[in-house]
Design an enzyme around this catalytic site. Structure first.
Site: not given
Length: 334
Positions: A116, A257, A287
Site C-alpha cells: 500500500c 492510504h 482499500n
C-alpha cells in the site's frame, strides 16, 4: 530512510475504476456481516470489482494512457514506466511488460512491490532517477486487482479490498518550486506476517494442498495492523515534514492510504490535520492498496481541491510492513 527535494513535478494524472460496484448490502447475502458493522469498522460502503476480462495490467494501461494525455504528452515521450502492485497479472514476467506493450512503449519498465506504500515508493524512485539526469519523464502507476486474491467467504478481508488504478506522469525541470520537497521510506520486516498471501512463491510453491487450504488469499491481523499503521505513519509524516521545514498546519491537503477510515481519523488527529484537509474516498472504493493514493490524488485534482503551489502530504503503509511519506508542492512544472 529519507531524502530531500528533487525538481520533479507531477505533469498529469489518470485513473481507472471498474464499473461493477459491490455494495455492503450485497455482501450481507454472502457472508456473516452487515452494512452497519462494515461502515463502523472500516468506513466502506462499496468497492469496485474488476470484470472477468479486466486485469491489473489492463487497468494500469487505461490509467496510464489517461495520465499521459492529461500531461499533454504522447506515449513516445515517456522514458520509464514503474508499476506499483501486489496483485500482478502473473509471477513472470512483470506486469509492467504488459503495460508497456499496451501503451506502445519500449522504454525501461519494472514492477515495484511495496504494497500500500508502493505508489509513494515509486514516486521517490522515479523522481530520484529524473534528478540524476538519466531520464526526463516517468509514468508511475498504482494498479491492483485485489479481489482476485481475496477469499469471498472471509469477512475480515472481503469487505475491505477493491480494484482500480491511478497514474501520474512525473517530469523534470519543475518551475516555481513545484515538486518533491522531502520523503521518508521504511520497512519493519519483522511484521511481515501481519498482512500476507502465504502461498504461490518460492517459500511455499503452489500445490493442491495450498489451494485447498486457501493460502493463496490475503490473510491479515487487523487489530495489530491498526496499531502499527497509526504509529508508523505519524512518525514518518512528522519526520518528512521536519525535513521539508514544515508543520502540519502548512499542509493544504493530506492524502493518506485508504485502508480504514478509523486509521485515517486517528492519524489526522495525532498530526493535527483536520478532516476538511484530508482526502477520503474509501467509502466508495475500499482499500485498493498501491492504487489508493493516486486515485485519491487524481480525484482531489479533478474536484478542484488542489491549486498551483499547494503543499500536499502523502502517506502510505502496508504489507511488509512498509511505510512511506512525501511532501509535494503541487504544480505541473515547466
Amino acid at each position: 530512510m529519507g531524502g530531500g527535494a528533487t525538481a520533479t513535478a507531477i505533469a498529469g494524472w489518470g485513473m481507472y475504476l471498474p464499473e461493477y460496484r459491490l455494495t455492503n448490502a450485497q455482501l450481507e447475502r454472502t457472508v456473516d456481516t452487515n452494512d452497519a458493522w462494515i461502515v463502523e469498522r472500516t468506513g466502506i460502503r462499496e468497492r469496485r470489482i474488476a470484470a472477468a476480462d479486466e486485469t491489473t495490467s489492463s487497468m494500469a494501461i487505461a490509467a496510464g494512457a489517461a495520465a499521459i494525455k492529461d500531461a499533454g504528452l504522447a506515449p513516445g515521450d515517456i522514458d520509464l514506466v514503474i508499476v506499483a502492485t501486489v496483485s500482478p497479472d502473473q509471477i513472470c514476467p512483470a506486469t509492467s511488460a504488459f503495460v508497456s506493450d499496451g501503451l506502445g512503449l519500449t522504454c525501461g519498465s519494472f514492477d515495484l512491490g511495496a504494497a500500500c506504500a508502493g505508489f509513494a515508493y515509486a514516486v521517490v524512485v522515479a523522481s530520484s532517477m529524473i534528478a540524476t539526469g538519466g531520464i526526463g519523464t516517468a509514468l508511475v502507476i498504482g494498479s491492483e486487482a485485489l479481489s482476485r486474491f481475496t477469499d469471498p467467504g472471509d469477512r475480515s478481508t472481503c469487505v475491505i479490498f477493491g480494484d482500480g488504478a491511478g497514474a501520474a506522469v512525473l517530469r523534470g525541470g519543475a518551475g516555481a518550486g513545484a515538486g518533491l520537497l522531502a520523503w521518508d521510506l521504511g520497512c519493519d520486516g519483522s511484521a511481515a506476517a501481519l498482512i500476507e498471501v502465504p502461498a504461490g512463491g518460492s517459500r511455499l510453491p503452489a500445490s493442491a494442498a495450498t489451494v485447498a487450504s486457501g493460502q493463496h488469499y490475503f490473510q491479515m491481523q487487523g487489530n495489530e495492523v491498526f496499531r502499527r499503521a497509526v504509529r508508523a505513519v505519524v512518525e514518518s509524516a512528522t519526520l518528512t515534514l521536519d525535513k521539508a521545514g514544515l508543520t502540519p498546519a502548512d499542509i493544504d491537503l493530506f492524502v493518506p492510504h485508504q485502508a480504514n477510515v478509523r486509521i485515517i481519523d486517528a492519524i489526522g488527529n495525532r498530526l493535527g490535520i483536520p478532516p476538511e484537509k484530508t482526502a477520503v474516498n474509501i467509502d466508495r472504493y475500499g482499500n485498493t492498496s498501491a492504487a489508493s493514493i493516486p486515485l485519491a490524488l487524481a480525484e482531489a485534482a479533478a474536484e478542484g481541491r488542489l491549486e498551483e503551489g499547494d503543499l500536499v502530504l502523502v502517506s502510505g503503509f502496508g504489507a511488509g510492513m512498509t511505510w512511506a511519506s512525501l511532501v509535494l508542492r503541487w504544480g505541473a512544472g515547466s
